[in-house]
Write a protein that holds these residues in place. Structure first.
Motif, mmCIF file in Angstrom:
data_model
loop_
_atom_site.group_PDB
_atom_site.id
_atom_site.type_symbol
_atom_site.label_atom_id
_atom_site.label_comp_id
_atom_site.label_asym_id
_atom_site.label_seq_id
_atom_site.Cartn_x
_atom_site.Cartn_y
_atom_site.Cartn_z
ATOM 1 N N MET A 13 -11.823 -34.870 -28.886
ATOM 2 C CA MET A 13 -12.245 -33.801 -29.786
ATOM 3 C C MET A 13 -11.223 -33.626 -30.908
ATOM 4 N N GLY A 14 -11.660 -33.659 -32.135
ATOM 5 C CA GLY A 14 -10.766 -33.429 -33.253
ATOM 6 C C GLY A 14 -10.571 -31.958 -33.494
ATOM 7 N N SER A 15 -9.653 -31.642 -34.368
ATOM 8 C CA SER A 15 -9.410 -30.239 -34.689
ATOM 9 C C SER A 15 -10.569 -29.684 -35.509
ATOM 10 N N VAL A 16 -10.785 -28.382 -35.372
ATOM 11 C CA VAL A 16 -11.860 -27.729 -36.114
ATOM 12 C C VAL A 16 -11.459 -27.613 -37.582
ATOM 13 N N VAL A 17 -12.384 -27.927 -38.461
ATOM 14 C CA VAL A 17 -12.143 -27.781 -39.890
ATOM 15 C C VAL A 17 -11.956 -26.306 -40.208
ATOM 16 N N LYS A 18 -10.944 -26.005 -40.996
ATOM 17 C CA LYS A 18 -10.707 -24.629 -41.433
ATOM 18 C C LYS A 18 -10.947 -24.527 -42.927
ATOM 19 N N LEU A 19 -11.701 -23.524 -43.319
ATOM 20 C CA LEU A 19 -11.966 -23.286 -44.736
ATOM 21 C C LEU A 19 -11.415 -21.920 -45.100
ATOM 22 N N HIS A 20 -10.420 -21.919 -45.966
ATOM 23 C CA HIS A 20 -9.803 -20.677 -46.423
ATOM 24 C C HIS A 20 -10.516 -20.227 -47.692
ATOM 25 N N GLY A 21 -11.136 -19.087 -47.643
ATOM 26 C CA GLY A 21 -11.865 -18.603 -48.810
ATOM 27 C C GLY A 21 -12.663 -17.364 -48.470
ATOM 28 N N LEU A 22 -13.502 -16.969 -49.404
ATOM 29 C CA LEU A 22 -14.344 -15.793 -49.238
ATOM 30 C C LEU A 22 -15.795 -16.221 -49.410
ATOM 31 N N PRO A 23 -16.675 -15.836 -48.471
ATOM 32 C CA PRO A 23 -18.049 -16.349 -48.507
ATOM 33 C C PRO A 23 -18.839 -15.947 -49.741
ATOM 34 N N MET A 24 -18.443 -14.824 -50.395
ATOM 35 C CA MET A 24 -19.167 -14.425 -51.602
ATOM 36 C C MET A 24 -18.665 -15.149 -52.845
ATOM 37 N N SER A 25 -17.559 -15.887 -52.712
ATOM 38 C CA SER A 25 -17.036 -16.691 -53.816
ATOM 39 C C SER A 25 -17.954 -17.880 -54.053
ATOM 40 N N THR A 26 -18.347 -18.112 -55.308
ATOM 41 C CA THR A 26 -19.237 -19.239 -55.602
ATOM 42 C C THR A 26 -18.602 -20.569 -55.214
ATOM 43 N N ASN A 27 -17.311 -20.708 -55.423
ATOM 44 C CA ASN A 27 -16.641 -21.957 -55.084
ATOM 45 C C ASN A 27 -16.589 -22.169 -53.575
ATOM 46 N N THR A 28 -16.320 -21.092 -52.833
ATOM 47 C CA THR A 28 -16.319 -21.201 -51.378
ATOM 48 C C THR A 28 -17.721 -21.497 -50.875
ATOM 49 N N ALA A 29 -18.713 -20.815 -51.439
ATOM 50 C CA ALA A 29 -20.103 -21.018 -51.018
ATOM 51 C C ALA A 29 -20.551 -22.453 -51.254
ATOM 52 N N ASP A 84 -6.004 -17.026 -48.962
ATOM 53 C CA ASP A 84 -5.892 -17.915 -50.125
ATOM 54 C C ASP A 84 -4.588 -18.697 -50.027
ATOM 55 N N LEU A 85 -4.688 -20.029 -49.865
ATOM 56 C CA LEU A 85 -3.496 -20.866 -49.748
ATOM 57 C C LEU A 85 -3.305 -21.819 -50.915
ATOM 58 N N SER A 86 -4.160 -21.740 -51.925
ATOM 59 C CA SER A 86 -4.088 -22.681 -53.031
ATOM 60 C C SER A 86 -2.856 -22.434 -53.898
ATOM 61 N N PRO A 87 -2.165 -23.514 -54.308
ATOM 62 C CA PRO A 87 -1.010 -23.337 -55.194
ATOM 63 C C PRO A 87 -1.392 -22.761 -56.555
ATOM 64 N N PHE A 88 -2.672 -22.833 -56.908
ATOM 65 C CA PHE A 88 -3.107 -22.249 -58.169
ATOM 66 C C PHE A 88 -3.803 -20.907 -57.965
ATOM 67 N N GLY A 89 -3.664 -20.345 -56.763
ATOM 68 C CA GLY A 89 -4.256 -19.047 -56.505
ATOM 69 C C GLY A 89 -5.766 -19.090 -56.448
ATOM 70 N N GLN A 90 -6.316 -20.227 -56.045
ATOM 71 C CA GLN A 90 -7.769 -20.396 -56.023
ATOM 72 C C GLN A 90 -8.273 -20.496 -54.588
ATOM 73 N N VAL A 91 -9.530 -20.150 -54.412
ATOM 74 C CA VAL A 91 -10.223 -20.451 -53.168
ATOM 75 C C VAL A 91 -11.403 -21.337 -53.529
ATOM 76 N N PRO A 92 -11.826 -22.197 -52.611
ATOM 77 C CA PRO A 92 -11.362 -22.322 -51.234
ATOM 78 C C PRO A 92 -10.274 -23.368 -51.084
ATOM 79 N N VAL A 93 -9.709 -23.392 -49.873
ATOM 80 C CA VAL A 93 -8.814 -24.463 -49.439
ATOM 81 C C VAL A 93 -9.357 -24.969 -48.112
ATOM 82 N N LEU A 94 -9.468 -26.290 -47.991
ATOM 83 C CA LEU A 94 -9.969 -26.898 -46.767
ATOM 84 C C LEU A 94 -8.825 -27.540 -46.010
ATOM 85 N N GLU A 95 -8.769 -27.255 -44.714
ATOM 86 C CA GLU A 95 -7.830 -27.938 -43.826
ATOM 87 C C GLU A 95 -8.634 -28.768 -42.849
#
Length: 207
Positions: A1-17, A36-47
């Motif tokens: 089993m691999g690790s679960v994908v993590k998505l850092h963001g907000l569901p109402m954000s168009t970019n996250t959506a 929000d973990l983006s170096p440019f202060g953006q969401v989303p970030v995928l791990e």
């Protein structure tokens, strides 16, 4: 089993959506983390394991490539498809990014986001950007007279990338920009009825 994908963001954000929509199309389990973990202060970030990505369109393409055998063929790469077919997807993905987004993003910021923040909408910006968007949608109306979807006969990332902004646009008075173009409206009605999109849209509610 691999690790679960993590998505850092907000569901109402168009970019996250946009990214959630791809995950839902591909049936990928993920954990949504409202940070929000983006170096440019953006969401989303995928791990995804040790890989960390930001910029929603890059994430979308990565997920579509990694999970190419699952769900919709979002890049038209399966089954010996031609280079021309996959290149057409890339073309309309670029059109969304370079022409559609610059028109609709400021429009929705004024018409949707500012009221939520308690700020006044600048109607001059709304009208100027609506005029730009009209020109883009005129191109889409012509294109959709030749094909069911932007890249051809199949739903792809080229269509998916438009869905978050159009979802919000259709809740504003400027929905008439879509409704007055029968082919664009038919396209929107089609792509917005997809089960993975309906699942995505459930989270796109401002508090």
């Amino acid at each position: 089993m691999g690790s679960v994908v993590k998505l850092h963001g907000l569901p109402m954000s168009t970019n996250t959506a946009r990214v959630i929509a791809v995950l839902n199309e591909k049936g990928v389990d993920f954990e949504l983390v409202p940070v929000d973990l983006s170096p440019f202060g953006q969401v989303p970030v995928l791990e995804d394991g040790d890989l960390k990505l930001f910029e929603s369109r890059a994430i979308s393409k990565y997920l579509a490539e990694k999970h190419s055998d699952a769900g919709a063929d979002l890049l038209l790469r399966r089954g010996g498809r031609s280079l021309a077919e996959s290149a057409t997807v890339e073309l309309w993905v670029e059109v969304e990014s370079k022409h559609f987004d610059p028109a609709i993003s400021p429009l929705l910021y004024e018409a949707v986001v500012k009221p939520v923040l308690g700020q006044a909408t600048d109607e001059a910006v709304v009208e100027a950007k609506a005029a730009e968007l009209e020109k883009v949608l005129d191109v889409y109306e012509e294109r959709l007279g030749k094909a069911k979807y932007l890249a051809g006969d199949h739903y792809t990332l080229a269509d998916l990338h438009h869905q978050p902004y159009l979802f919000y646009l259709m809740k504003t008075a400027k929905a008439e920009l879509v409704e007055s173009r029968p082919r664009v409206l038919a396209w929107w009605n089609d792509i917005s009825a997809r089960a993975p999109w309906l699942k995505t849209a459930e989270g796109m509610k401002f508090p």
